[in-house]
Design a protein around this motif. Structure first.
Motif, mmCIF file in Angstrom:
data_model
loop_
_atom_site.group_PDB
_atom_site.id
_atom_site.type_symbol
_atom_site.label_atom_id
_atom_site.label_comp_id
_atom_site.label_asym_id
_atom_site.label_seq_id
_atom_site.Cartn_x
_atom_site.Cartn_y
_atom_site.Cartn_z
ATOM 1 N N LEU A 180 0.821 -1.215 -0.155
ATOM 2 C CA LEU A 180 -0.275 0.019 0.159
ATOM 3 C C LEU A 180 0.776 1.182 0.259
ATOM 4 O O LEU A 180 0.646 2.215 -0.941
ATOM 5 C CB LEU A 180 -0.883 -0.005 1.277
ATOM 6 N N PHE A 214 -2.721 3.813 -4.693
ATOM 7 C CA PHE A 214 -2.770 3.022 -5.837
ATOM 8 C C PHE A 214 -2.712 3.872 -7.324
ATOM 9 O O PHE A 214 -3.480 3.596 -8.243
ATOM 10 C CB PHE A 214 -4.358 2.398 -5.993
ATOM 11 N N THR A 273 -0.209 -5.388 -4.883
ATOM 12 C CA THR A 273 -0.843 -5.368 -3.503
ATOM 13 C C THR A 273 -2.432 -5.693 -3.591
ATOM 14 O O THR A 273 -2.602 -6.845 -2.817
ATOM 15 C CB THR A 273 -0.992 -3.710 -3.224
ATOM 16 N N SER A 289 2.191 1.521 -3.543
ATOM 17 C CA SER A 289 1.636 1.846 -4.482
ATOM 18 C C SER A 289 1.244 3.306 -4.841
ATOM 19 O O SER A 289 0.390 3.658 -5.703
ATOM 20 C CB SER A 289 0.140 1.058 -4.362
ATOM 21 N N SER A 327 0.372 -1.423 -7.326
ATOM 22 C CA SER A 327 -1.189 -1.629 -7.046
ATOM 23 C C SER A 327 -1.371 -3.137 -7.343
ATOM 24 O O SER A 327 -2.344 -3.412 -6.427
ATOM 25 C CB SER A 327 -1.841 -0.494 -7.760
#
Length: 107
Positions: A15, A21, A30, A18, A27
Motif C-alpha cells: 500500500l 494506488f 498489492t 502503490s 497496485s
C-alpha cells in the motif's frame, strides 16, 4: 494462517509503495497480495473459530507490519513501540493457547 498473515504484511507494505494506488505495478502486486492473503485466511477458518482466527490473523499482520515498517520504511523505532508489538504477539499467543479445539459449523 501464518502464510496468510505474511501476505497481509506484504500487501500492507505494498500500500505504501502503490502511492495511493497510482503506481500500476505496486497496485497490482498489492491487490494480488490481498487476494492471496484472504485466500489463506479463509482456508484457516476451516480449522479455527472465526474469533480466534481473525485475532491471530490481524495480530500477526499488525505486529509484522509494524516491524517491517521500522526496518524497511524508516518508521519510528523506540522501546515503547517494541514493547507493545511484543505485548500484541503475547496476546495472540495467549488467545490461541486458551482457545478450545474447533468443532466446525454450529448446528
Amino acid at each position: 494462517m501464518i502464510t496468510g498473515a505474511m501476505f497481509e504484511i506484504l500487501w500492507a507494505i505494498g500500500l505504501k509503495y502503490s502511492d495511493g494506488f497510482t503506481d500500476p505495478f505496486f497496485s497490482t502486486l498489492t491487490i494480488i497480495g490481498i487476494i492471496i492473503s484472504f485466500g489463506f485466511f479463509t482456508k484457516a477458518l476451516t480449522v479455527v473459530d472465526i474469533s480466534t482466527g481473525y485475532a491471530i490473523f490481524t495480530g500477526i499482520g499488525a505486529a509484522g507490519t509494524a516491524v517491517a515498517g521500522m526496518i524497511l520504511l524508516g518508521d519510528s523505532f523506540d522501546i515503547k513501540k517494541i514493547f507493545f508489538v511484543l505485548l500484541l504477539i503475547t496476546g495472540v499467543i495467549g488467545l490461541k493457547l486458551s482457545s478450545e479445539p474447533y468443532r466446525g459449523e454450529a448446528t
